[in-house]
Enzyme design. Sequence first.
Site, PDB file in Angstrom:
ATOM      1  N   HIS A   1       7.702   5.677   7.339  1.00 12.65           N
ATOM      2  CA  HIS A   1       8.146   4.304   7.050  1.00 12.65           C
ATOM      3  C   HIS A   1       8.463   3.545   8.335  1.00 12.65           C
ATOM      4  O   HIS A   1       8.069   2.383   8.512  1.00 12.65           O
ATOM      5  CB  HIS A   1       9.408   4.333   6.179  1.00 12.65           C
ATOM      6  CG  HIS A   1       9.190   4.862   4.802  1.00 12.65           C
ATOM      7  ND1 HIS A   1       8.170   4.447   3.986  1.00 12.65           N
ATOM      8  CD2 HIS A   1       9.903   5.776   4.074  1.00 12.65           C
ATOM      9  CE1 HIS A   1       8.249   5.063   2.813  1.00 12.65           C
ATOM     10  NE2 HIS A   1       9.283   5.887   2.854  1.00 12.65           N
TER      11      HIS A   1
ATOM     12  N   HIS B   1       9.227  12.101   6.680  1.00 12.42           N
ATOM     13  CA  HIS B   1       9.056  11.080   5.641  1.00 12.42           C
ATOM     14  C   HIS B   1       9.520   9.713   6.147  1.00 12.42           C
ATOM     15  O   HIS B   1       8.782   8.717   6.061  1.00 12.42           O
ATOM     16  CB  HIS B   1       9.843  11.474   4.388  1.00 12.42           C
ATOM     17  CG  HIS B   1       9.706  10.501   3.265  1.00 12.42           C
ATOM     18  ND1 HIS B   1       8.734  10.619   2.296  1.00 12.42           N
ATOM     19  CD2 HIS B   1      10.400   9.377   2.957  1.00 12.42           C
ATOM     20  CE1 HIS B   1       8.841   9.619   1.441  1.00 12.42           C
ATOM     21  NE2 HIS B   1       9.853   8.849   1.823  1.00 12.42           N
ATOM     22  N   GLU B   2      10.736   9.680   6.667  1.00  7.08           N
ATOM     23  CA  GLU B   2      11.278   8.397   7.132  1.00  7.08           C
ATOM     24  C   GLU B   2      10.564   7.903   8.383  1.00  7.08           C
ATOM     25  O   GLU B   2      10.451   6.696   8.599  1.00  7.08           O
ATOM     26  CB  GLU B   2      12.783   8.534   7.386  1.00  7.08           C
ATOM     27  CG  GLU B   2      13.601   8.942   6.167  1.00  7.08           C
ATOM     28  CD  GLU B   2      13.416   8.015   4.977  1.00  7.08           C
ATOM     29  OE1 GLU B   2      13.074   6.825   5.187  1.00  7.08           O
ATOM     30  OE2 GLU B   2      13.601   8.480   3.840  1.00  7.08           O
TER      31      GLU B   2
END
Length: 333
Positions: A22, A18-19
Amino acid sequence: MNTIAISIIVFGALVFFHELGHFLVAKLCDIKVNEFSLGFGPILVSLKKGETLYSIRALPLGGYVKMEGEDEKTGDPRAFSNKPVGARMAVVISGPMMNLLMAVILISLIGFFSGVATTKVTVIPNSPAELAGIKDGDIIAAIDDKKISSWDETVSIISQKPNQTLEIEILRNGEKKEILVKTEQEPETGRGVIGIKSVVIRYSPLHSLKTGIQKTLWASSMILSSIPRLLTGRGLSDLVGPLGIAHMVGEAARVGIFNVLYLTAFISINLGLLNLLPVPALDGSRLVFLFVEFLRGKPIDPEKEGMIHFLGFALLMLLMVFVLYRDFMRLYM
């Protein structure tokens, strides 16, 4: 101990992907990233490379990518707040999209090694399918005028219609044929059956990827359909926290690695979609703020927005404590 180790790996992989979404898009947009962290709280391990601090923190309940100017005003041209709205939207949405991509990859890997069930069939002797005229190698194209794209759809439709006559469209040597088949009722489960089995294809990247995409979309639609219940409070009893997930991971690990991967994929889809909800501190809320900025033509005060996200984060932590307590009482008391 095995359950704890596997759970940490699963949680870590979910947060990392997920990170990473980003982080990668932020770098592509030339946004200054101050920290890439797995976990919250005190730092356990850290490494400074270039302008970014990479850290693992004590509480493995999430993670974050800290970008310059994300929640405060700054004159740095590389700050998140000073980039175009489109670039910032891309950074925000990339985390949930990476979770969906992770699910596709995991399900595709499972299909590649364990095999992908196709709509080409083999027929059980003296079954309703054989008596109706279905033959080995036939491809199920439609059932009662509903187009079929996967074996799961085939099983789902037939199982819901015991003791009924189905109009099945099959493909045989490139030709379409319509065949009427009377289902039987399976004594143990009550499901409808006609006596066909799927032809399984192994080690096929194309079939595996297609299955990965189809199952991810199917799971996404099921999760999205349940969100209204969650938002109205009726689905709060279905929420599971880290303890509950660790328990499910342990149960899946007892069956085999593919079950762990399937569970991880499903959790990843949940994480990606729930992060898109317009709840303060989640990615969906940031997208709402950015959309409002796009309509207004000017940004909302970053400090005010940051305060709203902080309050939302605090409420989410309270919800997390509640879910942890409920999981503990259910599993250990």
